[in-house]
Design a protein around this motif. Structure first.
Motif, PDB file in Angstrom:
ATOM      1  N   VAL A  89      50.822 117.463  26.549  1.00 39.54           N
ATOM      2  CA  VAL A  89      51.420 118.007  25.328  1.00 39.54           C
ATOM      3  C   VAL A  89      50.811 117.391  24.070  1.00 39.54           C
ATOM      4  CG1 VAL A  89      53.614 118.555  26.439  1.00 39.54           C
ATOM      5  CG2 VAL A  89      53.303 116.311  25.379  1.00 39.54           C
ATOM      6  N   GLY A  90      50.108 116.262  24.229  1.00 39.69           N
ATOM      7  CA  GLY A  90      49.499 115.630  23.064  1.00 39.69           C
ATOM      8  C   GLY A  90      48.056 116.025  22.831  1.00 39.69           C
ATOM      9  N   ASP A  91      47.555 116.971  23.586  1.00 46.69           N
ATOM     10  CA  ASP A  91      46.144 117.333  23.484  1.00 46.69           C
ATOM     11  C   ASP A  91      45.779 117.942  22.139  1.00 46.69           C
ATOM     12  OD1 ASP A  91      45.835 116.372  26.009  1.00 46.69           O
ATOM     13  OD2 ASP A  91      45.607 118.319  26.994  1.00 46.69           O
ATOM     14  N   LYS A  92      46.770 118.411  21.396  1.00 41.98           N
ATOM     15  CA  LYS A  92      46.522 118.986  20.071  1.00 41.98           C
ATOM     16  C   LYS A  92      46.922 118.013  18.958  1.00 41.98           C
ATOM     17  CE  LYS A  92      47.035 123.781  21.560  1.00 41.98           C
ATOM     18  NZ  LYS A  92      47.785 125.072  21.374  1.00 41.98           N
ATOM     19  N   GLY A  93      47.103 116.765  19.321  1.00 40.94           N
ATOM     20  CA  GLY A  93      47.438 115.758  18.309  1.00 40.94           C
ATOM     21  C   GLY A  93      48.895 115.759  17.908  1.00 40.94           C
ATOM     22  N   GLU A  94      49.739 116.345  18.749  1.00 39.59           N
ATOM     23  CA  GLU A  94      51.155 116.419  18.431  1.00 39.59           C
ATOM     24  C   GLU A  94      51.977 115.642  19.462  1.00 39.59           C
ATOM     25  OE1 GLU A  94      51.211 120.882  16.395  1.00 39.59           O
ATOM     26  OE2 GLU A  94      51.715 120.637  18.524  1.00 39.59           O
ATOM     27  N   THR A  95      53.194 115.285  19.059  1.00 40.52           N
ATOM     28  CA  THR A  95      54.123 114.621  19.965  1.00 40.52           C
ATOM     29  C   THR A  95      55.539 115.040  19.616  1.00 40.52           C
ATOM     30  OG1 THR A  95      54.759 112.477  20.922  1.00 40.52           O
ATOM     31  CG2 THR A  95      54.436 112.548  18.535  1.00 40.52           C
ATOM     32  N   LYS A  96      56.464 114.818  20.523  1.00 41.37           N
ATOM     33  CA  LYS A  96      57.862 115.140  20.267  1.00 41.37           C
ATOM     34  C   LYS A  96      58.647 113.858  20.018  1.00 41.37           C
ATOM     35  CE  LYS A  96      58.187 119.498  22.834  1.00 41.37           C
ATOM     36  NZ  LYS A  96      58.409 120.330  21.642  1.00 41.37           N
ATOM     37  N   THR A  97      59.501 113.891  19.022  1.00 47.15           N
ATOM     38  CA  THR A  97      60.353 112.750  18.723  1.00 47.15           C
ATOM     39  C   THR A  97      61.707 112.955  19.397  1.00 47.15           C
ATOM     40  OG1 THR A  97      61.223 113.767  16.704  1.00 47.15           O
ATOM     41  CG2 THR A  97      59.221 112.444  16.496  1.00 47.15           C
ATOM     42  N   ILE A  98      62.560 111.926  19.312  1.00 50.04           N
ATOM     43  CA  ILE A  98      63.922 112.058  19.825  1.00 50.04           C
ATOM     44  C   ILE A  98      64.585 113.238  19.120  1.00 50.04           C
ATOM     45  CG2 ILE A  98      66.206 110.959  19.869  1.00 50.04           C
ATOM     46  CD1 ILE A  98      64.819 108.289  20.250  1.00 50.04           C
ATOM     47  N   GLY A  99      65.214 114.089  19.884  1.00 51.73           N
ATOM     48  CA  GLY A  99      65.810 115.290  19.322  1.00 51.73           C
ATOM     49  C   GLY A  99      64.952 116.522  19.511  1.00 51.73           C
ATOM     50  N   GLY A 100      63.698 116.314  19.946  1.00 53.68           N
ATOM     51  CA  GLY A 100      62.841 117.442  20.289  1.00 53.68           C
ATOM     52  C   GLY A 100      61.952 117.975  19.181  1.00 53.68           C
ATOM     53  N   LYS A 101      61.944 117.351  18.004  1.00 51.57           N
ATOM     54  CA  LYS A 101      61.099 117.818  16.910  1.00 51.57           C
ATOM     55  C   LYS A 101      59.632 117.507  17.213  1.00 51.57           C
ATOM     56  CE  LYS A 101      60.355 117.381  11.912  1.00 51.57           C
ATOM     57  NZ  LYS A 101      60.777 116.679  10.667  1.00 51.57           N
ATOM     58  N   THR A 102      58.746 118.462  16.959  1.00 51.11           N
ATOM     59  CA  THR A 102      57.316 118.272  17.157  1.00 51.11           C
ATOM     60  C   THR A 102      56.667 117.845  15.846  1.00 51.11           C
ATOM     61  OG1 THR A 102      57.249 119.941  18.915  1.00 51.11           O
ATOM     62  CG2 THR A 102      55.162 119.379  17.857  1.00 51.11           C
ATOM     63  N   VAL A 103      55.943 116.732  15.895  1.00 55.02           N
ATOM     64  CA  VAL A 103      55.240 116.214  14.708  1.00 55.02           C
ATOM     65  C   VAL A 103      53.827 115.805  15.119  1.00 55.02           C
ATOM     66  CG1 VAL A 103      57.366 115.388  13.618  1.00 55.02           C
ATOM     67  CG2 VAL A 103      56.055 113.849  15.094  1.00 55.02           C
ATOM     68  N   PHE A 104      52.957 115.662  14.130  1.00 54.78           N
ATOM     69  CA  PHE A 104      51.624 115.137  14.414  1.00 54.78           C
ATOM     70  C   PHE A 104      51.710 113.640  14.713  1.00 54.78           C
ATOM     71  CE2 PHE A 104      50.262 118.986  12.099  1.00 54.78           C
ATOM     72  CZ  PHE A 104      49.355 119.481  13.031  1.00 54.78           C
TER      73      PHE A 104
END
Length: 199
Positions: free
Chosen positions: A7-22
């Motif tokens: 899921v991080g192959d595009k430079g993104e990650t998920k934070t607690i709560g499920g929000k996707t951020v760079f």
């Protein structure tokens, strides 16, 4: 257990709560630097374990690693989300302040800045201290964008003082003198106590 998720192959990650951020998001920078600090403290603790007479310091560093995980969790937790609660407390800050006061008495008083170094473990603890300062800066940057647990910042602020104190006390216990910075004046006032500052 699956280690990679892609899921991080595009430079993104998920934070607690499920929000996707760079991955260079201010929140991720803050808790990522805390994780880096925790790793270096883990390395320092391995070194401490090999030195006779520093058993209590090893126990303190282990507790600090747990508390750093709490701080990272707090920074990763979205403000105002009732599903999650903060973990870093005033008690954690007070515990650390008590440890600072104790270790500060174990080293000779100084009036000038000192150079990081002396023993190997002291030098390593100074590395931890500077990473801790960077973590503090990253949290401050993040806090200008979104509110978070104020005790996490307070704990990180005190932790850099703690790391300075144990770097010095460890040198003292190992018979190593701190090296004074030769081109600076007196910056620590021995006639002023914290009671004078807070009164």
């Amino acid at each position: 257990m699956q280690i990679y998720t892609r899921v991080g192959d595009k430079g993104e990650t998920k934070t607690i709560g499920g929000k996707t951020v760079f991955k260079d998001d201010a929140r991720v920078e803050a808790y990522g630097t805390i994780d880096e600090l925790n790793s270096f403290i883990g390395l320092a603790r391995v070194k401490v374990d090999a030195i006779e007479g520093l058993e209590s310091l090893s126990e303190e560093l282990l507790e600090i690693q747990h508390l750093l995980f709490d701080c990272g969790n707090d920074i990763a937790t979205p403000a105002g989300d009732e599903r999650y609660s903060y973990r870093t407390s005033a008690e954690a800050v007070e515990w650390l302040e008590a440890r600072i006061d104790e270790h500060a008495q174990e080293a000779p008083e100084i009036e000038t800045f000192i150079l990081p170094g002396g023993s190997e473990i002291s030098a390593m603890l100074h590395v931890c201290r500077t990473i801790c300062r960077r973590a503090e800066r990253r949290i401050v940057t993040f806090m200008q964008i979104e509110a978070t647990n104020p005790f996490a910042l307070k704990f990180i602020n005190r932790l850099s003082d703690y790391l300075f104190a144990i770097a010095r006390s460890t040198n003292a216990k190992l018979g190593q003198k701190d090296v004074a910075y030769e081109r600076g004046g007196n910056v620590f006032h021995l006639d002023i106590s914290k009671e004078d500052i807070f009164d």
